[in-house]
Design an enzyme around this catalytic site. Sequence first.
Site, mmCIF file in Angstrom:
data_model
loop_
_atom_site.group_PDB
_atom_site.id
_atom_site.type_symbol
_atom_site.label_atom_id
_atom_site.label_comp_id
_atom_site.label_asym_id
_atom_site.label_seq_id
_atom_site.Cartn_x
_atom_site.Cartn_y
_atom_site.Cartn_z
ATOM 1 N N LYS A 31 -13.191 -2.921 -7.236
ATOM 2 C CA LYS A 31 -13.936 -1.663 -7.224
ATOM 3 C C LYS A 31 -13.207 -0.594 -8.019
ATOM 4 O O LYS A 31 -13.797 0.418 -8.384
ATOM 5 C CB LYS A 31 -14.148 -1.200 -5.780
ATOM 6 C CG LYS A 31 -12.838 -0.875 -5.064
ATOM 7 C CD LYS A 31 -13.058 -0.625 -3.591
ATOM 8 C CE LYS A 31 -11.710 -0.431 -2.912
ATOM 9 N NZ LYS A 31 -11.759 -0.617 -1.472
ATOM 10 N N LYS A 61 -8.749 -9.916 -10.865
ATOM 11 C CA LYS A 61 -9.756 -9.985 -9.807
ATOM 12 C C LYS A 61 -10.857 -8.946 -10.034
ATOM 13 O O LYS A 61 -10.573 -7.855 -10.519
ATOM 14 C CB LYS A 61 -9.087 -9.686 -8.451
ATOM 15 C CG LYS A 61 -8.899 -10.913 -7.574
ATOM 16 C CD LYS A 61 -8.114 -10.600 -6.333
ATOM 17 C CE LYS A 61 -8.999 -10.342 -5.132
ATOM 18 N NZ LYS A 61 -8.238 -10.320 -3.865
ATOM 19 N N LYS A 72 0.823 -1.215 0.000
ATOM 20 C CA LYS A 72 0.000 0.000 0.000
ATOM 21 C C LYS A 72 0.852 1.257 0.000
ATOM 22 O O LYS A 72 0.457 2.280 -0.557
ATOM 23 C CB LYS A 72 -0.936 0.014 1.221
ATOM 24 C CG LYS A 72 -2.110 -0.911 1.082
ATOM 25 C CD LYS A 72 -3.204 -0.513 2.061
ATOM 26 C CE LYS A 72 -4.348 -1.508 2.078
ATOM 27 N NZ LYS A 72 -5.265 -1.258 3.208
#
Length: 342
Positions: A197, A194, A111
């Site tokens: 969003k 995958k 991240k």
Amino acid sequence: MNRIFSGVQPTGNLHLGNYLGAIRNWVKLQDRFECIYCIVDMHAITVWQDPAQLRAQTREVAAAFLAAGIDADRHIVFNQSQVPAHAQLAWVFNCVARIGWLNRMTQFKEKAGKDRENASAGLYVYPNLMAADILAYKATHVPVGEDQKQHLELARDIAQKFNNDYEVDFFPLPEPQILGTATRVMSLRDGAKKMSKSDPSDYSRINMTDDADTVALKIRKAKTDPNPLPGPEVLRADGTVDPGAESARPEAFNLLGIYAALADKPARAVLDEFAGQEFSAFKRALTDLAVATLGEMGGEMKRLLAEPGHVDSVLRQGAERARAIAGPIMAEVEDIVGYLRP
Ligand code: TRP
């Protein structure tokens, strides 16, 4: 009794991957455990969140839980920031966890990316807050996906070190709760990615708020290949799909997997049913099934979101009950560490 705790971040729209990978399992756990389901807004702000969006998405996740069948009367549904014990215990854990442990967390590395100096300090201690979430309730079981296993291991290490350092037998070591094989849901446009969003194409995913017509349209447009559907010959001895067969036809196996998950049937039953059929016939069956389950849930979510006062009151009452559990545990922690509370 065993107690489940799990959390989901209120960032971005929930989609079929979140439903089949997590929320649906949480619904099932309600019969066997006392469940505490938390919308982790404090975790969300470890990366920038627009305040109005954060509020809206917190309500949206709550509505999704309720629409999916989580019973907020028998169990607890709330947002993290309403219960002070999370932040209070996280501070204690910041002092228990070692920097070396945090440096091994792969999710932080992912991240934070290349510019690690510019990541928030909150992102770095994120796993300590997650340990506090779980242990503020002395939860014994935590349903988590593959990506959170390392964080759960850290929570166990923190619980163990706290118990050792203060010479108490206070925190349980929480166990991962694995429910069957998790359904990995891939993009409807590219079976190698995958479902996410952040994919720019809305046709790549089915959102939990999509109504029946939208669900049907997205399945109709979902990518396929020209061959008829495979049969049970692609299964290995253990009943799972052969990875070679799967990677040769990722879109076909993704749709079959979604069908199996929604129908709650093993892969073999679904392959037996559709072996040799054309995609058109299979897509009709998948559409009927998806519309029946997801279309109804999306409709219920819309009704709930039109009434934010109701959702807010569910969260308020959930938080009250959460505080009643976590407050006394936190008070004991304060005694154990030697905070003077005159
Ligand atoms: N880190 C989890 C995720 O991103 C969310 C989370 C926060 C969580 N606190 C938790 C999950 C406690 C399980 C238990 O998916």
